[in-house]
Design an enzyme around this catalytic site. Structure first.
Site, PDB file in Angstrom:
ATOM      1  N   GLY A   1       0.671  -1.143   0.042  1.00  0.00           N
ATOM      2  CA  GLY A   1       0.236   0.094  -0.033  1.00  0.00           C
ATOM      3  C   GLY A   1       0.772   1.308  -0.215  1.00  0.00           C
ATOM      4  O   GLY A   1       2.149   1.387  -0.163  1.00  0.00           O
ATOM      5  N   ASN A   2       0.104   2.322   0.227  1.00  0.00           N
ATOM      6  CA  ASN A   2       0.910   3.577   0.303  1.00  0.00           C
ATOM      7  C   ASN A   2       0.393   4.359   1.212  1.00  0.00           C
ATOM      8  O   ASN A   2      -0.597   4.034   2.067  1.00  0.00           O
ATOM      9  CB  ASN A   2       1.033   4.241  -0.909  1.00  0.00           C
ATOM     10  CG  ASN A   2      -0.365   4.653  -1.406  1.00  0.00           C
ATOM     11  OD1 ASN A   2      -1.003   5.403  -0.803  1.00  0.00           O
ATOM     12  ND2 ASN A   2      -0.776   3.947  -2.531  1.00  0.00           N
ATOM     13  N   ARG A   3       0.953   5.646   1.653  1.00  0.00           N
ATOM     14  CA  ARG A   3       0.779   6.487   2.543  1.00  0.00           C
ATOM     15  C   ARG A   3      -0.421   7.610   2.524  1.00  0.00           C
ATOM     16  O   ARG A   3      -1.007   8.477   3.557  1.00  0.00           O
ATOM     17  CB  ARG A   3       1.911   7.485   2.995  1.00  0.00           C
ATOM     18  CG  ARG A   3       3.152   6.747   3.632  1.00  0.00           C
ATOM     19  CD  ARG A   3       4.357   7.353   3.967  1.00  0.00           C
ATOM     20  NE  ARG A   3       5.425   6.633   4.207  1.00  0.00           N
ATOM     21  CZ  ARG A   3       5.774   6.027   5.031  1.00  0.00           C
ATOM     22  NH1 ARG A   3       5.011   6.285   6.314  1.00  0.00           N
ATOM     23  NH2 ARG A   3       6.903   5.183   5.237  1.00  0.00           N
ATOM     24  N   SER A   4      -1.136   7.533   1.336  1.00  0.00           N
ATOM     25  CA  SER A   4      -2.213   8.409   1.156  1.00  0.00           C
ATOM     26  C   SER A   4      -3.448   8.091   2.154  1.00  0.00           C
ATOM     27  O   SER A   4      -3.925   7.198   1.979  1.00  0.00           O
ATOM     28  CB  SER A   4      -2.797   8.337  -0.580  1.00  0.00           C
ATOM     29  OG  SER A   4      -4.079   9.025  -0.627  1.00  0.00           O
TER      30      SER A   4
ATOM     31  N   ALA B   1      -3.500   7.731  -4.899  1.00  0.00           N
ATOM     32  CA  ALA B   1      -2.161   7.168  -5.168  1.00  0.00           C
ATOM     33  C   ALA B   1      -2.194   5.671  -5.484  1.00  0.00           C
ATOM     34  O   ALA B   1      -2.729   4.869  -4.740  1.00  0.00           O
ATOM     35  CB  ALA B   1      -1.342   7.161  -3.738  1.00  0.00           C
TER      36      ALA B   1
END
Ligand code: PMT
Length: 411
Positions: free
Chosen positions: A219-222, A286
């Site tokens: 995943g990512n930090r958005s 993102a």
């Protein structure tokens, strides 16, 4: 806070809160509280039917002001014109089908409809009614008429209605209505309050998650905050908004149709569907460029004394590039975001050319930068060679500039 020049802002913004006779009238108490606590001077104008749900003392106590209910009270002060003339914003919440009809047809048979006819400030309606009433052609036409005249009519929320039934027609959360009022007041005048009226827009927000097994994902930090700011701003400017939300935990903005997605594949499907009749698509999500090549149906176990097997990845589809290459309708505007950590502008320019979108919002990100925060700073590159710097400030301010640029290109 409001749209008036500094010199004129010594007085608190004057808001008229019209309340009509629906069960959701009690929720207007919370809206009133938020308006007064944030420094607005609120005059409540309940209709006779509204007073059957919530009495005059409640409105008076919460607003700290006399409540205007009748054209025949205090006639020497000409309330049927004065209240509307002096308002900086009129918000009607809840707005029944009956009120929408009377407002659309210019009737002036009570104090609230008189106020609506004399007001020259922005007007926000927050309808609440049963689904059948909302969907009736008469209501659809009345709403279209009000929107055409520049009013912001918030789409009702979906959910439990007065009885046991469920559907579209619920009053949006009072906090979300307050947010629309705040934004409309900040924009100032009637002419620009609903400048996106009649436009359908799609916004993506959040970060996709690509599952590795039932427990883990890439995943990512958005957080989704930038995308939600874009969606809420567009809705407050009158657009019909579909928000594609990838793994976010933020409250739904008022009047926005929220579609929840998890992975890049799911986002692609939802984006292509929603874009079919959209005037503009803004991809603030993102999106994972890669996903695990294989999904393990059971949790991947560690084996004592062995290194884990490397995770093979495959490319995800590039949704933005696909949307830009296959516009669902002529003149559709496609906007991307570029999250860069170094050589920000050079990478942004290359990305704009590669993706083929009309505008690219280039922002510099980092572990503690932009992701999850309430502020941003960007340069918006145009395929026409333009660049628009947006100074450090709230994500909402960047959202406003994005829509200004979109609107300029749509018209
Ligand atoms: O959500 P917040 O916490 O508020 O943070 C905001 C943000 C940093 C997520 C936002 O401002 C932002 O920069 N969003 C885009 C993030 C991103 O994926 O950037 P990118 O440079 O990797 O992708 C470029 C563009 O292509 C983006 O519009 C992206 O949505 C799109 N894309 C990317 C990959 C892919 N497979 N498909 C895509 O459509």
């Amino acid at each position: 806070m409001d749209g008036r020049p500094q010199a004129e802002q010594t007085e608190p913004p004057r808001v008229v809160l019209g309340v009509t006779g629906g069960i959701a009238a009690y929720k207007a108490c919370e809206l009133l509280r938020r308006l007064t606590e944030s420094g607005h001077q609120v005059t409540v104008v309940p209709t006779a039917a509204a007073l059957r749900f919530v009495g005059e003392p409640t409105w008076a106590a919460l607003s700290g002001r006399p409540v205007a209910t009748e054209v025949w009270e205090g006639v020497h002060q000409v309330p049927h014109v004065r209240i509307g003339q002096q308002a900086d914003l009129v918000v009607v919440a809840p707005a029944t089908a009956d009120l929408l009809a009377r407002a659309a047809h210019g009737l002036a048979d009570d104090l609230l409809t008189n106020t609506l006819l004399t007001a020259r400030c922005p007007v926000v309606f927050a309808p609440a009614m049963h689904t059948e009433m909302w969907e009736h052609p008469a209501t659809r036409e009345n709403v279209a008429t009000l929107r055409r005249r520049g009013a912001v009519v918030i789409e009702p929320a979906f959910g439990r209605l007065t009885g046991a039934d469920t559907g579209k027609g619920r009053l949006p959360d009072p906090g979300a209505i307050f947010d629309v009022c705040r934004r409309v007041l900040a924009r100032g005048d009637l002419a620009t309050a609903a400048d996106l009226a009649g436009r359908r827009v799609v916004v993506s927000a959040g970060g996709t998650r690509e599952p590795l097994d039932p427990v883990r994902f890439l995943g990512n930090r958005s957080s989704g905050k930038q995308g939600y700011a874009l969606a809420a701003t567009a809705a407050a400017r009158g657009a019909k908004v579909t928000l594609l939300a990838a793994n976010t935990e933020l409250p739904d903005p008022a009047g926005v149709d929220v579609v929840r997605v998890g992975t890049a594949e799911q986002l692609r499907e939802a984006a292509l569907r929603a874009a079919a009749d959209a005037d503009a698509v803004v991809m603030a999500a993102a999106v994972a460029d890669f996903r695990p090549a294989e999904y393990a149906t059971g949790k991947i176990k560690k084996v004592e004394g062995q290194q884990p097997a490397p995770v093979a990845l495959v490319r995800n589809p590039d949704i933005l590039a696909e949307l830009a290459a296959h516009r669902a309708k002529p003149g559709q505007l496609v906007v991307g975001f570029a999250a860069e950590t170094d050589d920000v502008l050079a990478n942004g320019r290359a990305k704009l050319a590669r993706k083929g979108c009309d505008l690219l919002v280039v922002n510099e990100v980092g572990e503690q930068k932009v992701f999850g925060g309430d502020t941003n700073e960007a340069v918006i590159l145009g395929a026409d060679g333009s660049d628009t710097p947006v100074p450090y400030g709230p994500k909402e301010a960047l959202a406003e500039t994005v829509w200004d640029l979109v609107l300029a290109r749509l018209t």
